[in-house]
Design an enzyme around this catalytic site. Sequence first.
Site, mmCIF file in Angstrom:
data_model
loop_
_atom_site.group_PDB
_atom_site.id
_atom_site.type_symbol
_atom_site.label_atom_id
_atom_site.label_comp_id
_atom_site.label_asym_id
_atom_site.label_seq_id
_atom_site.Cartn_x
_atom_site.Cartn_y
_atom_site.Cartn_z
ATOM 1 N N CYS A 106 16.118 54.472 -6.136
ATOM 2 C CA CYS A 106 16.410 53.089 -5.773
ATOM 3 C C CYS A 106 17.258 53.094 -4.508
ATOM 4 O O CYS A 106 18.225 53.863 -4.406
ATOM 5 C CB CYS A 106 17.162 52.403 -6.909
ATOM 6 S SG CYS A 106 17.555 50.666 -6.593
ATOM 7 N N HIS A 148 9.310 48.036 -10.491
ATOM 8 C CA HIS A 148 10.701 48.274 -10.087
ATOM 9 C C HIS A 148 11.304 47.028 -9.426
ATOM 10 O O HIS A 148 12.416 46.605 -9.776
ATOM 11 C CB HIS A 148 10.724 49.469 -9.122
ATOM 12 C CG HIS A 148 12.067 49.882 -8.659
ATOM 13 N ND1 HIS A 148 12.669 51.048 -9.065
ATOM 14 C CD2 HIS A 148 12.933 49.298 -7.776
ATOM 15 C CE1 HIS A 148 13.857 51.166 -8.473
ATOM 16 N NE2 HIS A 148 14.035 50.118 -7.681
ATOM 17 N N GLU A 149 10.571 46.444 -8.484
ATOM 18 C CA GLU A 149 11.105 45.283 -7.753
ATOM 19 C C GLU A 149 11.156 44.032 -8.623
ATOM 20 O O GLU A 149 12.079 43.225 -8.501
ATOM 21 C CB GLU A 149 10.312 45.035 -6.472
ATOM 22 C CG GLU A 149 10.284 46.203 -5.495
ATOM 23 C CD GLU A 149 11.648 46.772 -5.126
ATOM 24 O OE1 GLU A 149 12.661 46.047 -5.174
ATOM 25 O OE2 GLU A 149 11.703 47.969 -4.796
ATOM 26 N N HIS A 152 14.261 44.151 -10.469
ATOM 27 C CA HIS A 152 15.407 43.693 -9.665
ATOM 28 C C HIS A 152 15.551 42.179 -9.716
ATOM 29 O O HIS A 152 16.673 41.666 -9.785
ATOM 30 C CB HIS A 152 15.263 44.133 -8.202
ATOM 31 C CG HIS A 152 15.793 45.486 -7.911
ATOM 32 N ND1 HIS A 152 17.079 45.881 -8.221
ATOM 33 C CD2 HIS A 152 15.212 46.556 -7.312
ATOM 34 C CE1 HIS A 152 17.269 47.137 -7.833
ATOM 35 N NE2 HIS A 152 16.143 47.574 -7.278
#
Length: 191
Positions: A106, A148-149, A152
Amino acid sequence: MPLEELLRIGAPRPIVRWGDPVLHKPARRVTEFDDELQHLIADMFATNTAAPGAGLAAAQIGVDLAVFVYDCGDETGRRRVGVVCNPELDLPEGRDRELATLGEGCLSLPGAHEELARPKVATCRGVDQFGAPVTITAGGTLGRCLQHETDHTRGMVFGDRLTAKARKRLFRDAADVADRYPDDWPVSPMR
């Protein structure tokens, strides 16, 4: 602005590190598709390129909005570039769910990687920089990036998905290289 222009006009911003509150709470939905959003997205692309990363969420540059950019290869190796605002993720279930365990890192914890199992393929739905619907289905780096994003935008860092032992290794590895990354990285280059 068209994607080509967004890729050309931005300036890198400092990436915030894990522990910053903006990374650990759900982001606000994008409701205004104005010049301010366009310039934010352009800066996100520039920051992602300077780092360099596969993708970057607005929270990673300290902005509490549910938007991310991506610039990476899919399962065929083809480069794909885009923007997703207000992402929703569809992941395979049951017999269709096949996991891949790969090293993941990350940009908000630079220099450290840890293996993490995620579904091989993901579908992300949302809207683009104009508010028009987008749907992206991909595997490879892009499939992992979409997951992953989107995490976030929900206030989750990938370390939240690791075991306590793996998280401890991740933080140890990050501490070992922390002096290489200035506080304003990637505005200032890695040492």
